[in-house]
Design a protein around this motif. Structure first.
Motif, PDB file in Angstrom:
ATOM      1  N   ALA A 463      36.402  35.131  50.519  1.00 28.95           N
ATOM      2  CA  ALA A 463      37.164  36.312  50.938  1.00 28.95           C
ATOM      3  C   ALA A 463      37.555  37.172  49.744  1.00 28.95           C
ATOM      4  O   ALA A 463      37.365  38.405  49.755  1.00 28.95           O
ATOM      5  N   VAL A 464      38.110  36.518  48.703  1.00 29.94           N
ATOM      6  CA  VAL A 464      38.518  37.272  47.508  1.00 29.94           C
ATOM      7  C   VAL A 464      37.308  37.922  46.846  1.00 29.94           C
ATOM      8  O   VAL A 464      37.352  39.106  46.446  1.00 29.94           O
ATOM      9  N   LYS A 465      36.230  37.194  46.726  1.00 26.99           N
ATOM     10  CA  LYS A 465      35.041  37.741  46.059  1.00 26.99           C
ATOM     11  C   LYS A 465      34.431  38.899  46.836  1.00 26.99           C
ATOM     12  O   LYS A 465      34.022  39.908  46.254  1.00 26.99           O
ATOM     13  N   ILE A 466      34.362  38.768  48.145  1.00 26.27           N
ATOM     14  CA  ILE A 466      33.772  39.846  48.949  1.00 26.27           C
ATOM     15  C   ILE A 466      34.591  41.130  48.812  1.00 26.27           C
ATOM     16  O   ILE A 466      34.038  42.226  48.641  1.00 26.27           O
ATOM     17  N   ILE A 467      35.915  40.963  48.851  1.00 28.84           N
ATOM     18  CA  ILE A 467      36.790  42.145  48.725  1.00 28.84           C
ATOM     19  C   ILE A 467      36.593  42.816  47.367  1.00 28.84           C
ATOM     20  O   ILE A 467      36.403  44.039  47.276  1.00 28.84           O
ATOM     21  N   ILE A 468      36.621  42.025  46.284  1.00 33.42           N
ATOM     22  CA  ILE A 468      36.493  42.601  44.943  1.00 33.42           C
ATOM     23  C   ILE A 468      35.070  43.102  44.699  1.00 33.42           C
ATOM     24  O   ILE A 468      34.863  44.093  43.975  1.00 33.42           O
ATOM     25  N   LEU A 469      34.087  42.446  45.308  1.00 35.39           N
ATOM     26  CA  LEU A 469      32.709  42.919  45.188  1.00 35.39           C
ATOM     27  C   LEU A 469      32.568  44.326  45.763  1.00 35.39           C
ATOM     28  O   LEU A 469      31.926  45.211  45.172  1.00 35.39           O
ATOM     29  N   ILE A 470      33.151  44.532  46.925  1.00 39.43           N
ATOM     30  CA  ILE A 470      33.083  45.853  47.565  1.00 39.43           C
ATOM     31  C   ILE A 470      33.815  46.892  46.719  1.00 39.43           C
ATOM     32  O   ILE A 470      33.309  47.999  46.476  1.00 39.43           O
ATOM     33  N   LEU A 471      34.998  46.516  46.239  1.00 40.68           N
ATOM     34  CA  LEU A 471      35.766  47.433  45.395  1.00 40.68           C
ATOM     35  C   LEU A 471      35.016  47.754  44.099  1.00 40.68           C
ATOM     36  O   LEU A 471      35.037  48.906  43.617  1.00 40.68           O
ATOM     37  N   GLY A 472      34.345  46.731  43.542  1.00 37.07           N
ATOM     38  CA  GLY A 472      33.584  46.938  42.313  1.00 37.07           C
ATOM     39  C   GLY A 472      32.421  47.885  42.523  1.00 37.07           C
ATOM     40  O   GLY A 472      32.127  48.745  41.680  1.00 37.07           O
ATOM     41  N   ALA A 473      31.702  47.727  43.646  1.00 36.57           N
ATOM     42  CA  ALA A 473      30.564  48.596  43.933  1.00 36.57           C
ATOM     43  C   ALA A 473      30.998  50.041  44.128  1.00 36.57           C
ATOM     44  O   ALA A 473      30.251  50.982  43.801  1.00 36.57           O
ATOM     45  N   LEU A 474      32.221  50.243  44.640  1.00 32.27           N
ATOM     46  CA  LEU A 474      32.750  51.598  44.862  1.00 32.27           C
ATOM     47  C   LEU A 474      33.434  52.157  43.631  1.00 32.27           C
ATOM     48  O   LEU A 474      33.887  53.315  43.636  1.00 32.27           O
ATOM     49  N   GLY A 475      33.578  51.337  42.597  1.00 30.42           N
ATOM     50  CA  GLY A 475      34.189  51.792  41.370  1.00 30.42           C
ATOM     51  C   GLY A 475      35.692  51.661  41.333  1.00 30.42           C
ATOM     52  O   GLY A 475      36.356  52.235  40.454  1.00 30.42           O
ATOM     53  N   TRP A 476      36.268  50.958  42.271  1.00 29.13           N
ATOM     54  CA  TRP A 476      37.726  50.824  42.352  1.00 29.13           C
ATOM     55  C   TRP A 476      38.232  49.534  41.707  1.00 29.13           C
ATOM     56  O   TRP A 476      39.438  49.325  41.623  1.00 29.13           O
ATOM     57  N   ALA A 477      37.363  48.659  41.290  1.00 25.37           N
ATOM     58  CA  ALA A 477      37.768  47.395  40.666  1.00 25.37           C
ATOM     59  C   ALA A 477      37.504  47.443  39.165  1.00 25.37           C
ATOM     60  O   ALA A 477      36.460  47.939  38.724  1.00 25.37           O
TER      61      ALA A 477
END
Length: 504
Positions: A463-477
């Motif tokens: 769950a944590v990885k999926i959330i941060i993965l999505i944020l990272g791909a969008l440039g928000w992480a």
């Protein structure tokens, strides 16, 4: 781990000492010692007191009692005489037997048991490790996605290559499966370690998972639910007998004090008064013992109905009940199994109908089957496996050589380590070292706690990885968020995994 379990299973053939190594045959009037594999059908061989029967055969001369508990689970010694068929692996209790071989060693009962164990072990389903399979697919996918994130977006967006490269690196750091690869096996190892501290040895994490899914438990009787020691439980005196139970027990114990038979010892221990002096004693191998008390001729042994009895002057005055004592915690352990969600409890035994029925009643088991040979037990296990609920495990608890095929065929086999035979211990997946049945429900509860921790770690990490993965791909992480998603989540998952070490 898989290699260790495989080697443990493979070593069963080297550890079973039920098989006789040599046999003494009679050829030309002389005794000749040969390897058991050289015996042929029709050979006449000798089995002395304390020796194992090398192959199946028919007794031509002699009488004795045989210990067949390792083969059939029958707790009482079996009396045999000329004309009786005996099985390989039986142990001669007294006297010398001349036996004609029914066949070769390869056709014997012991060889059949070994073959069944090997076949059953090969048929047992092996749990595949989810995380290993997941990582093999997951890792190349995320690496490919990171490369695509770095290369493709710059071609279609106004943002520079360095921005997308940074996002790809953040994505790659987050996607590292350390939390899963480390914490999940660690949870299983911690769970196995916790059980080991309780005296329960589990041979692999896959068996721990099967243990947690237990909905049906099948018990052997002799040595598992019982102590393996004979106890006098009373007698049924014929109507109109002039003798009381105390008088008959006194005479029986007075005769048996001169015998080495295990049943005789139980009678002697049961009588607390002073014993009488018998005359003209005669112990007939496989039949019983007889003697005189003044003018009374008393016999203790098998009656015409094959029941243990006391006869006075040729009249059967009472039938004796001598049983293998139940373990004190047996009833409590079975009650606890039902409390932890076990829906079906079954008793399988090679013992007599009366003995099995009494044991089942005393421990609270409604479903039981008696007079079973090893192949009969396997057939019952096959049936029970076909009737079990979906996504559940059938567990078998035993301790004898005869239990080895069933231990190997069931979803998960549990053996009693202290009293159990080498064959049973090697064929089983779980070993209870202290022979305490109460450890079984505790082990099931502990395994379920371990699986809950494993699932918590998997869900939390993904769950944590999926959330941060999505944020990272969008440039928000940021990279720090990525490091937390990798190392931080791994540390939290490891700390959670260590909870499995705690004893219940």
């Amino acid at each position: 781990q898989s290699i260790a379990v495989y080697r443990s299973k493979r070593s069963i053939t080297a550890l079973i000492d039920l098989k006789a190594v040599t046999a003494t045959v009679i050829r030309g009037g002389e005794y000749v010692t040969i390897a058991v594999e050289e015996l042929q059908k029709g050979d006449l061989f000798v089995v002395r007191s304390g020796e194992k029967v090398p192959v199946d055969g028919v007794i031509k001369e002699g009488a004795s009692f045989l210990d067949v508990s390792a083969l059939t689970g029958e707790s009482l010694p079996v009396t045999v005489e000329a004309g009786s068929k005996i099985l390989s692996g039986s142990i001669n209790g007294s006297g010398v037997l001349q036996v004609e071989a029914d066949g070769t060693y390869e056709e014997s009962t012991v060889a059949l048991i070994l073959k069944m164990v090997e076949e059953s072990t090969s048929r047992k389903t092996e749990s595949e490790r989810f995380i290993t399979r997941f990582a093999k697919v997951y890792t190349p996918i995320v690496v490919l996605l990171a490369i695509l994130i770095a290369l493709l977006p710059p071609l279609f967006t106004p943002l520079s290559f360095s921005v997308w490269l940074y996002r790809a690196l953040v994505f790659l750091v987050i996607s590292c499966p350390c939390a899963l690869v480390v914490s999940v096996p660690l949870s299983f190892f911690a769970g196995i370690g916790s059980l080991a501290r309780m005296g329960v040895l589990v041979k692999g994490s896959n068996f721990l998972q099967l243990l947690s899914e237990t909905k049906g438990v099948v018990f052997d009787k002799t040595g598992t639910l019982t102590e393996g020691k004979f106890t006098y439980r009373g007698m049924e005196i014929r109507e109109g007998s002039p003798y009381s139970e105390e008088e008959l027990l006194q005479m029986a114990a007075s005769l048996e004090q001169n015998s080495t038979h295990p049943i005789g010892k139980a009678l002697v221990e049961a009588y607390k008064g002073s014993l009488l002096e018998a005359t003209n004693l005669n112990e007939r191998a496989g039949k019983g013992i007889e003697g005189y008390f003044d003018q009374l001729f008393v016999e203790v042994g098998l009656s015409s109905t094959q029941e243990l009895s006391v006869s006075v002057d040729g009249v059967v005055e009472a039938t004796l009940l001598v049983v293998d004592s139940l373990k004190e915690e047996a009833r409590e352990a079975i009650a606890e199994l039902r409390e932890v969600g076990v829906e079906r409890v079954v008793l399988l035994s090679g013992d007599s109908e009366a003995a099995v029925a009494q044991a089942a009643q005393e421990v609270g088991i409604e479903e039981y089957y008696s007079r079973l040979l090893p192949q009969d037990k396997v057939a019952h296990i096959e049936r029970l496996l076909s009737e079990k609920p979906k996504n559940s495990s059938l567990l078998f608890v035993g301790d004898g050589i005869n239990d080895a095929p069933v231990l190997a065929r069931s979803d998960i086999g549990v053996s009693m380590g202290q009293l159990g035979s080498d064959a049973a211990i090697e064929a089983s997946d779980v070993v209870i070292m202290e022979d305490q049945l109460k450890r079984l429900p505790q082990a099931i509860k502990s395994s379920r706690r371990t699986l809950r921790i494993v699932r918590q770690n998997i869900i939390f990490a993904l769950a944590v990885k999926i959330i941060i993965l999505i944020l990272g791909a969008l440039g928000w992480a940021t990279m720090w968020m990525a490091v937390f998603g990798d190392t931080g989540v791994a540390l939290l998952a490891i700390l959670n995994a260590l909870r499995a070490l705690k004893r219940l």
